[in-house]
Enzyme design. Structure first.
Site, PDB file in Angstrom:
ATOM      1  N   CYS A 210      -3.050   2.103  -2.762  1.00 52.91           N
ATOM      2  CA  CYS A 210      -3.543   0.731  -2.907  1.00 52.91           C
ATOM      3  C   CYS A 210      -4.241   0.277  -1.628  1.00 52.91           C
ATOM      4  CB  CYS A 210      -2.397  -0.201  -3.298  1.00 52.91           C
ATOM      5  SG  CYS A 210      -2.948  -1.801  -3.932  1.00 52.91           S
TER       6      CYS A 210
ATOM      7  N   GLU B 284       4.112   5.588  -7.181  1.00 46.26           N
ATOM      8  CA  GLU B 284       5.547   5.598  -6.884  1.00 46.26           C
ATOM      9  C   GLU B 284       6.379   4.950  -7.976  1.00 46.26           C
ATOM     10  OE1 GLU B 284       4.025   1.884  -4.588  1.00 46.26           O
ATOM     11  OE2 GLU B 284       3.291   3.831  -5.249  1.00 46.26           O
TER      12      GLU B 284
ATOM     13  N   HIS C  82      -0.390   2.604  -8.111  1.00 50.27           N
ATOM     14  CA  HIS C  82       0.864   2.853  -7.384  1.00 50.27           C
ATOM     15  C   HIS C  82       1.645   3.961  -8.088  1.00 50.27           C
ATOM     16  CE1 HIS C  82       1.045  -0.691  -4.589  1.00 50.27           C
ATOM     17  NE2 HIS C  82       0.147  -1.146  -5.447  1.00 50.27           N
TER      18      HIS C  82
END
Length: 599
Positions: free
Chosen positions: A400, A529, A527
């Site tokens: 990001c 994650e 993202h």
């Protein structure tokens, strides 16, 4: 529907989230469909406007919900996909009730906490508990509810009262309370103290809820004498006292709970009809994972260059993703938190020690990750980190904001656009290589970003990430951003070697960057994650770990079909730190401290 309410006592942050997730893991291993609800008593509508220092990371769901980080624990442990309504806040409940009042649903009545707020809470829980959270679309059988904060907090009182009523609404055989409490061991005596737990349980009972299970959290194991004392003074049987001490990894928590008869108790208490005894293979996958984590001995060192490094929870999902990828590659993660501010040249004149120490750590790690964030503080330090990785072939993953600062650095130092910047930091810059998205800048901060799960289309057949994603043409990842790369600069950036290999579904927004002729220099606007799992790590993070230990190239050459742990040290390519230092003895580091490189 069966309900397990998890409450906390003595202190916050005692581990209710992991305990609640472990309940779900154990039950799911028995073949039971489980869902989770997290209750946060704060008045905010959601977690979207929180400072990471205030409440840790903001976790994003598929539907764009910005929620508490504990929902990340639930998704990772249970491998489910939750919805924004699985996170209940005081703000959401009051907003819901006030809207009904404005419509006239309570016409003629005085709207009060009891019964209107408490009824709204109960109705919300019953509705959300029935929403499918797995790909098979089955309705869950058990709903685990975590009540945030500690018993006695004024903000949580309406929720405690709601569940006092709820236990009679759904009947006793369908409702169970697990109270998580701290059992401290003062150094002065070295003896575990049960009085805080007794007081906490007494307060919970005074509010109308009797715990069926007391989960005792402690630093060291608690002996049977202490368990019997808690059982005696808290009016529960010894088998209802579960002790959880600090363990080598959180993956051992479900195993420790299971070893203390939690399945037999829940089966009897909630009439779950679990076929006992359980097979020998029960929870074998989870047990193997825990054993593998404890047996790792090779170390990979990753530097996290961020803005919120004083609080690890600010990067909870990033840390989990790095751990999952490291486990997959059979390496133990050594994570170094590097404050981006300390990498900036200005810091050298203010705090030379912090400056040189930050650069020493940056130069000695095996790989770098630059995660997301907002605001100008530390941006120049992140740009310096990206520049160093680009020039010295150090593996880098930017997420990001990390992608955006990598683009800014490249524009400044390769395209020679000295004032290249993001309009987030300088609205008057002549070369805004990062701009805002007008449709997501509506004057309100909460819930207005580009949020949730969206497709990314690969436009380059030679992309490293495309290979790591299994050569899929389209992938789906979660987003949370208000700014994007300016399309006007794409042609110049790509012509000089910075390739935008992934675009959005409309071919307008740039989603992935990769630098040509670099070991691993990757940035994602999404993202990754948020979708990592203990058994299935996120591909960009796996790529970073493999590049950092010099095994990415052979892994890709073998079609990503061979498990990373099966790659021997002989398969290492020349991308590892030790090989790089050997080949670049002239490397100049901005500190007088020598580099110690461990393989």
């Amino acid at each position: 529907m069966k309900y397990i309410l998890v409450t906390g006592g003595v202190i916050s942050g005692v581990g209710k989230g992991v305990i609640a997730s472990s309940f779900g893991t154990i039950l799911k291993s028995c073949g039971i469909h489980v869902t989770s609800i997290k209750i946060d008593p704060y008045i905010n509508i959601d977690a979207g406007t929180f400072s990471p220092y205030e409440h840790g990371e903001v976790y994003v769901l598929d539907d764009g919900g910005e929620v508490d980080l504990d929902l990340g624990n639930y998704e990772r442990f249970l491998d489910v996909v939750l919805h924004k309504d699985n996170n209940i806040t005081t703000g959401k409940i009051y907003e819901h009730v006030i809207k009904k009042e404005r419509k006239g649903d309570y016409l003629g009545k005085t709207v009060q906490v009891v019964p209107h707020i408490t009824d709204a809470i109960q109705e919300w829980v019953e509705r959300v508990a029935k929403q499918p959270v797995t790909t098979d679309g089955k309705v869950p059988e058990v709903c685990i509810i975590e009540l945030g904060g500690t018993i006695g907090d004024i903000e949580g009182m309406p929720f405690v009262e709601a569940f006092r009523q709820f236990q009679f609404r759904v009947k006793r055989e369908n409702f169970c309370v697990a109270h998580v409490s701290l059992v401290p061991s003062p150094k002065a005596t070295g003896e575990p103290k049960t009085k805080p737990t007794q007081s906490s349980v007494r307060e919970l009972r005074g509010l109308g809820l009797s715990p069926d299970l007391i989960i005792c959290r402690s630093e060291k194991p608690i002996n049977d004498q202490i368990k019997d004392k808690i059982s005696n003074f808290c009016h529960v049987g010894p088998e209802q006292v579960i002790t959880i001490h600090d363990l080598s990894s959180i993956y051992r928590v479900p195993l420790l709970m299971e070893s203390q008869g939690i399945i037999e108790f829940l089966d009897d208490r909630l009439k779950l009809n679990i076929i006992l005894p359980l097979p020998v293979t029960y929870m074998n996958t989870w047990r193997n994972l825990a054993e593998r984590v404890d047996q790792l001995y090779k170390v990979v060192t990753i530097g996290l260059v961020g803005k919120y490094t004083k609080l690890e929870d600010a990067y909870a999902s990033v840390i989990k993703s790095l751990q999952h990828a490291s486990i997959k590659a059979s390496y133990k993660l050594d994570l170094k938190f590097i404050d981006a501010v300390n990498l900036e040249p200005e810091t050298k004149n203010i705090d030379a020690v912090a400056y040189h120490e930050a650069w020493r750590e940056l130069c000695s790690v095996d790989g770098i990750i630059v995660p997301g964030g907002f605001g100008q503080r530390g941006i120049n330090g992140m740009i310096e980190a990206c520049k160093w990785c680009r020039e010295h072939n150090k593996p880098l993953l930017g997420i990001c904001l990390g992608l955006q600062v990598a683009v800014i650095e490249y524009a400044r130092n390769v395209l020679n656009l000295e004032d290249a910047n993001s309009i987030e930091f300088d609205r008057d810059c002549k070369n805004p290589v990062v701009i805002d998205m007008p449709e997501h800048n509506q004057g309100h901060m909460g819930g207005t970003m580009r949020l949730g799960k969206r497709p990314t289309r690969f436009v380059s057949p030679n992309s490293i990430l495309k290979q790591l994603y299994g050569n899929s043409s389209i992938i789906y990842e979660r987003h949370r951003h208000r700014y994007e790369v300016n399309p006007k600069y794409i042609t110049d950036l790509e012509a000089s070697g910075l390739k935008f290999v992934g675009h959005d579904e409309e071919n307008i927004r740039m989603e992935i960057i990769e630098l040509e002729n670099h070991n691993y220099y990757v940035g994602t606007q999404f993202h990754p994650e948020y979708l990592t799992r203990p058994m299935v790590p996120s591909p960009p993070f796996l790529g970073l770990i493999l590049a950092s230990v010099g095994k990415l190239k052979p892994y890709l050459e073998k079609g990503c079909n061979l498990s990373p742990s099966q790659l021997s040290d002989n398969d290492s390519d020349e991308g590892s730190t030790i090989e790089f230092v050997k080949q670049n003895p002239q490397l100049i580091v901005p500190t007088k401290t020598s580099i110690v490189v461990k393989k």
